[in-house]
Design an enzyme around this catalytic site. Structure first.
Site, PDB file in Angstrom:
ATOM      1  N   ASP A  39      18.889 -23.291  -4.390  1.00  0.00           N
ATOM      2  CA  ASP A  39      19.253 -24.694  -4.233  1.00  0.00           C
ATOM      3  C   ASP A  39      20.019 -24.898  -2.927  1.00  0.00           C
ATOM      4  O   ASP A  39      20.664 -23.970  -2.423  1.00  0.00           O
ATOM      5  CB  ASP A  39      20.121 -25.155  -5.406  1.00  0.00           C
ATOM      6  CG  ASP A  39      19.355 -25.167  -6.721  1.00  0.00           C
ATOM      7  OD1 ASP A  39      18.132 -25.405  -6.686  1.00  0.00           O
ATOM      8  OD2 ASP A  39      19.976 -24.923  -7.769  1.00  0.00           O
ATOM      9  N   TYR A  51      24.035 -12.537  -8.607  1.00  0.00           N
ATOM     10  CA  TYR A  51      24.702 -13.735  -8.087  1.00  0.00           C
ATOM     11  C   TYR A  51      26.211 -13.619  -8.278  1.00  0.00           C
ATOM     12  O   TYR A  51      26.683 -12.976  -9.221  1.00  0.00           O
ATOM     13  CB  TYR A  51      24.243 -14.984  -8.838  1.00  0.00           C
ATOM     14  CG  TYR A  51      22.779 -15.308  -8.731  1.00  0.00           C
ATOM     15  CD1 TYR A  51      22.313 -16.184  -7.744  1.00  0.00           C
ATOM     16  CD2 TYR A  51      21.863 -14.760  -9.619  1.00  0.00           C
ATOM     17  CE1 TYR A  51      20.966 -16.499  -7.661  1.00  0.00           C
ATOM     18  CE2 TYR A  51      20.504 -15.063  -9.538  1.00  0.00           C
ATOM     19  CZ  TYR A  51      20.061 -15.931  -8.545  1.00  0.00           C
ATOM     20  OH  TYR A  51      18.721 -16.232  -8.458  1.00  0.00           O
ATOM     21  N   ASP A 105      25.512 -28.760 -11.541  1.00  0.00           N
ATOM     22  CA  ASP A 105      26.238 -28.233 -10.377  1.00  0.00           C
ATOM     23  C   ASP A 105      26.978 -29.382  -9.700  1.00  0.00           C
ATOM     24  O   ASP A 105      27.074 -30.491 -10.257  1.00  0.00           O
ATOM     25  CB  ASP A 105      25.297 -27.494  -9.413  1.00  0.00           C
ATOM     26  CG  ASP A 105      24.245 -28.398  -8.771  1.00  0.00           C
ATOM     27  OD1 ASP A 105      24.317 -29.634  -8.946  1.00  0.00           O
ATOM     28  OD2 ASP A 105      23.348 -27.867  -8.094  1.00  0.00           O
ATOM     29  N   ARG A 146      22.976 -22.310 -13.078  1.00  0.00           N
ATOM     30  CA  ARG A 146      23.528 -23.623 -13.428  1.00  0.00           C
ATOM     31  C   ARG A 146      23.540 -23.827 -14.946  1.00  0.00           C
ATOM     32  O   ARG A 146      24.476 -24.396 -15.501  1.00  0.00           O
ATOM     33  CB  ARG A 146      22.715 -24.740 -12.771  1.00  0.00           C
ATOM     34  CG  ARG A 146      22.937 -24.882 -11.269  1.00  0.00           C
ATOM     35  CD  ARG A 146      22.150 -26.046 -10.721  1.00  0.00           C
ATOM     36  NE  ARG A 146      20.729 -25.750 -10.566  1.00  0.00           N
ATOM     37  CZ  ARG A 146      19.761 -26.656 -10.701  1.00  0.00           C
ATOM     38  NH1 ARG A 146      20.058 -27.897 -11.042  1.00  0.00           N
ATOM     39  NH2 ARG A 146      18.507 -26.330 -10.501  1.00  0.00           N
TER      40      ARG A 146
END
Length: 248
Positions: free
Chosen positions: A66, A94, A108, A201
């Protein structure tokens, strides 16, 4: 139909690659480029950036990030684009920041909060307990409605922007490891190693609910895809300089 080249046989360009010795034909014949996506760039923006600079007609990426995320984006050129699926199947790692007390429609910080909830009852011990019980192994996860998944041939985010209500079916995803790196409530930092198709997310959103609150992802860096690490990934500026030297 062209056969995908095994990843182990493909040349790799990262910040350790010497542009003076990298063979001139490699980008056309097939190369894996390990990039560090800048904040606020779309994945497609970075692909265009690379495509404009390399002597290869085909360029594609192996897993969307994203715009508000940074980190490893693997880009394949030439015949290596046939091997994109191999990269997508690799485990991903991540580092995510999650903020409690509010949720957003996109899960988010891209959109303003739509719900709020108390968070002061949350403790580090409770977070650890819930991560172990609810966010380890194979779990069922609903992707965010603001995502690129297609339903009946259309991206979900387009339906979301029109205000349509969509029934999103949960799907299995694999969480290999979740590590709590920092607690500074209402914000925490997690390291997550997961399989293909996992939405960080959604983990943020679902963790808020599991802890009797609300939460959204307030920051994200993809630190690894398989053996491709962020510390070896090239920034846009570094790649631009690499290509200037390489093409001389």
């Amino acid at each position: 139909m062209a056969v995908a080249i095994p990843l182990s046989e493909l040349p790799v360009v990262d910040r350790n690659t010497d542009p003076n010795t990298f063979p001139k034909e490699n980008f056309t014949s097939g190369t894996v480029v390990v990039m560090d996506k800048p904040l606020e760039w779309s994945s497609f923006h970075l692909v265009k950036f690379v495509r404009f600079r390399v002597p290869a007609k085909k360029v594609g990426h192996a897993g969307t990030l994203d715009p508000l995320a940074t980190g490893v984006l693997v880009i394949c050129t030439g015949k290596a684009t046939k091997s994109i699926e191999q990269v997508q199947q690799l485990p991903k790692e991540y580092v995510a920041k999650i903020t409690f007390g509010a949720s957003t429609p996109s899960y988010d910080a891209a959109l303003e909060p739509d719900e709020t909830a108390p968070w002061d009852h949350i403790t580090e011990e409770k977070i650890e307990e819930v991560l172990k019980s609810d966010f380890t192994g194979e779990i069922m996860q609903k992707p965010p409605i603001y995502s690129a998944i297609k339903i009946k041939g259309e991206r979900l985010y387009k339906k979301a922007r029109r205000g349509e209500k969509v029934e999103i079916v949960p799907r299995p995803v694999q969480i290999y490891r979740t590590e709590l790196l920092n607690v500074d409530l209402p914000e925490i930092t997690l390291r997550i190693k997961c399989g293909k198709g996992t939405y960080i997310r959604s983990i943020a959103h679902d963790l808020g609910l599991a802890l009797g609150s609300r939460a959204f992802m307030s920051g994200l860096e993809r630190t690894a895809i398989g053996s491709f690490k962020v510390e070896n990934a090239m920034t846009a500026e570094e790649f631009n300089q690499f290509m200037k030297t390489y093409l001389v």
